[in-house]
Structure formats: structure tokens, C-alpha cells
Design a protein around this motif. Structure first.
Motif, mmCIF file in Angstrom:
data_model
loop_
_atom_site.group_PDB
_atom_site.id
_atom_site.type_symbol
_atom_site.label_atom_id
_atom_site.label_comp_id
_atom_site.label_asym_id
_atom_site.label_seq_id
_atom_site.Cartn_x
_atom_site.Cartn_y
_atom_site.Cartn_z
ATOM 1 N N THR A 212 0.844 -1.195 0.000
ATOM 2 C CA THR A 212 0.000 0.000 0.000
ATOM 3 C C THR A 212 0.874 1.238 0.000
ATOM 4 O OG1 THR A 212 -1.616 -1.204 1.267
ATOM 5 C CG2 THR A 212 -1.888 1.167 1.186
ATOM 6 N N SER A 213 0.743 2.013 -1.064
ATOM 7 C CA SER A 213 1.552 3.221 -1.169
ATOM 8 C C SER A 213 0.807 4.391 -0.559
ATOM 9 C CB SER A 213 1.834 3.490 -2.654
ATOM 10 O OG SER A 213 2.235 4.813 -2.801
ATOM 11 N N SER A 214 1.501 5.183 0.232
ATOM 12 C CA SER A 214 0.830 6.347 0.817
ATOM 13 C C SER A 214 0.472 7.352 -0.263
ATOM 14 C CB SER A 214 1.736 6.995 1.860
ATOM 15 O OG SER A 214 2.941 7.378 1.250
ATOM 16 N N ALA A 215 1.281 7.406 -1.342
ATOM 17 C CA ALA A 215 0.988 8.321 -2.446
ATOM 18 C C ALA A 215 -0.272 7.893 -3.189
ATOM 19 C CB ALA A 215 2.164 8.345 -3.404
ATOM 20 N N TYR A 216 -0.642 6.652 -2.984
ATOM 21 C CA TYR A 216 -1.783 6.087 -3.689
ATOM 22 C C TYR A 216 -3.118 6.467 -3.042
ATOM 23 C CZ TYR A 216 -2.878 2.856 -7.350
ATOM 24 O OH TYR A 216 -3.276 2.318 -8.519
ATOM 25 N N ARG A 217 -3.073 6.931 -1.835
ATOM 26 C CA ARG A 217 -4.315 7.255 -1.122
ATOM 27 C C ARG A 217 -4.656 8.724 -1.273
ATOM 28 N NH1 ARG A 217 -3.731 4.221 4.695
ATOM 29 N NH2 ARG A 217 -3.900 2.101 3.927
ATOM 30 N N ALA A 218 -5.884 8.951 -1.654
ATOM 31 C CA ALA A 218 -6.340 10.340 -1.675
ATOM 32 C C ALA A 218 -6.562 10.770 -0.243
ATOM 33 C CB ALA A 218 -7.638 10.432 -2.454
ATOM 34 N N PRO A 219 -6.427 12.083 0.058
ATOM 35 C CA PRO A 219 -6.632 12.530 1.432
ATOM 36 C C PRO A 219 -8.042 12.177 1.897
ATOM 37 C CG PRO A 219 -5.755 14.279 0.054
ATOM 38 C CD PRO A 219 -6.083 13.159 -0.845
ATOM 39 N N GLY A 220 -8.130 11.561 3.036
ATOM 40 C CA GLY A 220 -9.440 11.226 3.585
ATOM 41 C C GLY A 220 -10.017 9.945 3.027
ATOM 42 N N ASP A 221 -9.344 9.320 2.056
ATOM 43 C CA ASP A 221 -9.841 8.087 1.469
ATOM 44 C C ASP A 221 -9.285 6.923 2.264
ATOM 45 O OD1 ASP A 221 -10.867 6.157 -0.059
ATOM 46 O OD2 ASP A 221 -9.934 6.785 -1.947
ATOM 47 N N ILE A 222 -10.171 6.238 2.976
ATOM 48 C CA ILE A 222 -9.689 5.168 3.852
ATOM 49 C C ILE A 222 -9.623 3.830 3.131
ATOM 50 C CG2 ILE A 222 -10.481 6.246 5.984
ATOM 51 C CD1 ILE A 222 -12.935 4.321 5.778
ATOM 52 N N GLU A 223 -10.064 3.815 1.841
ATOM 53 C CA GLU A 223 -10.055 2.541 1.136
ATOM 54 C C GLU A 223 -8.629 2.140 0.782
ATOM 55 O OE1 GLU A 223 -12.453 3.755 -1.991
ATOM 56 O OE2 GLU A 223 -14.323 3.560 -0.900
ATOM 57 N N ARG A 224 -8.398 0.856 0.806
ATOM 58 C CA ARG A 224 -7.066 0.342 0.485
ATOM 59 C C ARG A 224 -7.003 0.056 -1.019
ATOM 60 N NH1 ARG A 224 -4.620 -3.730 4.653
ATOM 61 N NH2 ARG A 224 -4.651 -1.772 5.771
ATOM 62 N N HIS A 225 -5.897 0.395 -1.611
ATOM 63 C CA HIS A 225 -5.745 0.182 -3.046
ATOM 64 C C HIS A 225 -4.643 -0.803 -3.332
ATOM 65 C CE1 HIS A 225 -8.287 3.657 -3.613
ATOM 66 N NE2 HIS A 225 -7.547 4.278 -2.729
ATOM 67 N N THR A 226 -4.848 -1.540 -4.399
ATOM 68 C CA THR A 226 -3.785 -2.424 -4.857
ATOM 69 C C THR A 226 -2.713 -1.582 -5.555
ATOM 70 O OG1 THR A 226 -5.431 -4.116 -5.250
ATOM 71 C CG2 THR A 226 -3.302 -4.431 -6.298
ATOM 72 N N VAL A 227 -1.492 -1.932 -5.320
ATOM 73 C CA VAL A 227 -0.393 -1.157 -5.909
ATOM 74 C C VAL A 227 -0.058 -1.725 -7.281
ATOM 75 C CG1 VAL A 227 2.001 -0.436 -5.638
ATOM 76 C CG2 VAL A 227 0.519 -0.660 -3.642
ATOM 77 N N PRO A 228 -0.026 -0.889 -8.300
ATOM 78 C CA PRO A 228 0.373 -1.369 -9.626
ATOM 79 C C PRO A 228 1.845 -1.758 -9.633
ATOM 80 C CG PRO A 228 -0.680 0.783 -9.743
ATOM 81 C CD PRO A 228 -0.391 0.518 -8.326
ATOM 82 N N PRO A 229 2.289 -2.520 -10.618
ATOM 83 C CA PRO A 229 3.688 -2.991 -10.635
ATOM 84 C C PRO A 229 4.704 -1.868 -10.569
ATOM 85 C CG PRO A 229 2.397 -4.134 -12.280
ATOM 86 C CD PRO A 229 1.514 -3.101 -11.714
ATOM 87 N N ASP A 230 4.420 -0.731 -11.208
ATOM 88 C CA ASP A 230 5.413 0.341 -11.207
ATOM 89 C C ASP A 230 5.327 1.222 -9.962
ATOM 90 O OD1 ASP A 230 3.123 1.712 -11.665
ATOM 91 O OD2 ASP A 230 3.654 2.430 -13.655
ATOM 92 N N GLY A 231 4.323 0.997 -9.109
ATOM 93 C CA GLY A 231 4.217 1.703 -7.846
ATOM 94 C C GLY A 231 3.736 3.141 -7.935
ATOM 95 N N ARG A 232 3.432 3.602 -9.152
ATOM 96 C CA ARG A 232 2.980 4.994 -9.288
ATOM 97 C C ARG A 232 1.510 5.109 -8.893
ATOM 98 N NH1 ARG A 232 3.614 6.850 -14.929
ATOM 99 N NH2 ARG A 232 3.350 4.657 -15.415
#
Lengths: 75, 199
Positions: B14-34
Motif C-alpha cells: 500500500t503506497s501512501s501516495a496512492y491514497r487520496a486525502p481522507g480516502d480510507i479505502e485500500r488500493h492495490t499497488v500497480p507494478p510500477d508503484g505509481r
């Protein structure tokens, strides 16, 4: 700040749901207009055809406006 | 212990850059991590996470519904175009028969305009003729005139039309028979036009 960053996904989901409700209501109205117009046209009554076409185009414009906002949300 | 390992693995993915502010949902990280916003379009439109997938499918449904709206509006414009074309349509004056060729109470099938569907000319009196489209407005069966009863009968589903006006008297048809306008000149019956009659 663009809309994508302004709204978290959960909020965008709510907006899209509301948009879908409006779009569906407008489409039901358009379907009713089309069937009523076709019925009148086949019955030889062509007075209603032009106003119905204008009303349907207004409905389409409303839907297109909502679609434009949807794309704005994505930007 | 296992739960702790899972938590560590989840945190690693889980990348911190991947989370929008206030978005508590967890996201899958793409292979390149962007972040998701920087991913190619196809990856954004085919997400792995359920919440994003639901959002994409709902969004695409809105787009499809707007397309349906366009189809309905096109249908309306098509009806409008057909109406305008029909209004501008002109019909030729065509000789159908000599008055003497058709006995009183008799009828004749002709085509008007040329190469169109069959029309029915009926002699109802001395110099009185009526003509209609021969096809029933229900399911296109040919109608049969009954001059003595003053009606046209469709034998397929027992539809009845008034001989004088073409309007429906009984049966399943809902629309009157399209009428052919006639003119008699020098003992010849001419067809001069077609008119659709309002119900």
C-alpha cells in the motif's frame, strides 16, 4: 484543484449515482415521448411530431450536460 | 503471527501516495508503484479493487444511458424527417379506369403510385367512387369490399372499415385505411393523391 482531486472516490461515487438517477428519469421520459409520438404519427396525427422532437432534444441536451460533468469529474 | 505477517505484507503493498486525502479505502499497488492517476487509461478502467471497479462500472452505465438517450432523440428526428418528407411528397395524376369499366358495387385493384402497394377502387354508386389502400392497417391482409353493407372487411382477423370514410368500425385494426383521392374527368377515374387519415 481539479474535480478528481477535490472529491475522493466515495464522493464521486455518490455524484455518479445521483447522475444516473437523473439520466434514467430523463430516458424514461424520452421513451414515453418516442412511443407516444410514433403512435400519433402512425395514426396520421403529425401535429405533435415537432414539439416532441424538440422536447426529446432538450432531454438529450440535459443528459449531455450531465455527461460533460461526468467527464469533468474524471479530469 | 500470521495476521501480523498479512498486515506487514498489506502495508508493503500500500503506497501512501496512492491514497487520496481522507480516502480510507485500500488500493492495490500497480507494478510500477505509481499512483492510480498516473497509470495508463486501460489500468484505470480495469481496476482490481472493488470500490474502484464499482465506480467505473456505474460511470460507464451513465455513459451508455446517455448513448441510449441519443438513440431516442435520433428516433424522434427520424419521425420528424419522415413527416416533413411526406408533406413535400407530390403524387402524379394517374388514370385508373374508365367509369364504365367498373360496375356499380364492383371493384378494381390498381397500383398507385406506380410500383407501390395495391389500392382498391370501389364504385359505390352511379358516379361515386372511393379508393383505399388494399392492405389492412392491422397486419396487411387484403381487405374485401362489401358495398351492400357499406363496409370493407379484412377476413384475416375480422377487421371492418367504413366504406365511405375508411375508418375502423370493428376488429383489431386501430388506424383507418389510407385513402386515395380521386377525380373523374371525361368518363375516366384518375387517382390524384394519397392521404393518411387521423384516427
Amino acid at each position: 484543484m481539479n474535480d478528481r482531486n477535490r472529491f475522493p472516490r466515495a464522493q464521486r461515487m455518490t455524484i455518479v449515482n445521483a447522475m444516473l438517477v437523473f439520466v434514467m428519469l430523463i430516458i424514461v421520459l424520452q421513451l414515453w415521448l418516442l412511443t407516444a409520438t410514433m403512435n400519433a404519427y402512425l395514426g396520421g396525427d403529425t401535429e405533435i411530431v415537432l414539439p416532441a422532437a424538440v422536447a426529446s432534444l432538450v432531454c438529450l441536451a440535459l443528459n449531455a450536460g450531465l455527461l460533460w460533468y461526468l467527464y469533468a469529474l474524471e479530469r | 503471527m500470521i495476521a501480523k505477517d498479512d498486515q506487514k505484507r498489506d502495508d508493503a503493498h500500500t503506497s501512501s501516495a496512492y491514497r487520496a486525502p481522507g480516502d480510507i479505502e485500500r488500493h492495490t499497488v500497480p507494478p510500477d508503484g505509481r499512483p492510480l492517476d498516473e497509470q495508463p487509461r486501460w489500468r484505470q478502467d480495469f481496476p482490481i479493487d472493488w470500490p474502484q471497479d464499482e465506480y467505473v462500472s456505474r460511470r460507464d452505465l451513465v455513459k451508455f444511458m446517455v448513448l441510449t438517450s441519443l438513440a431516442f432523440a435520433t428516433g424522434q428526428l427520424w419521425i420528424l424527417a419522415k413527416t416533413l418528407i411526406r408533406r413535400q411528397e407530390t403524387f402524379p395524376m394517374l388514370p385508373v379506369a374508365r367509369v364504365d369499366d367498373v360496375a356499380v358495387g364492383g371493384h378494381l385493384v390498381f397500383q398507385y403510385p406506380a410500383e407501390s402497394g395495391p389500392r382498391l377502387l370501389v364504385r359505390t354508386g352511379g358516379a361515386e367512387f372511393v379508393a383505399y389502400d388494399q392492405q389492412c392497417t392491422h397486419l396487411l391482409c387484403p381487405v374485401v369490399p362489401h358495398v351492400d353493407e357499406g363496409m370493407l372487411h379484412c377476413p384475416c382477423h375480422n377487421g371492418y372499415f367504413d366504406l365511405e370514410s375508411g375508418r375502423v368500425i370493428a376488429g383489431p385494426p386501430r388506424r383507418p385505411l389510407p385513402r386515395v383521392t380521386l377525380e373523374i374527368r371525361d368518363g375516366v377515374v384518375y387517382a390524384t393523391g394519397m392521404e393518411d387519415q387521423a384516427t
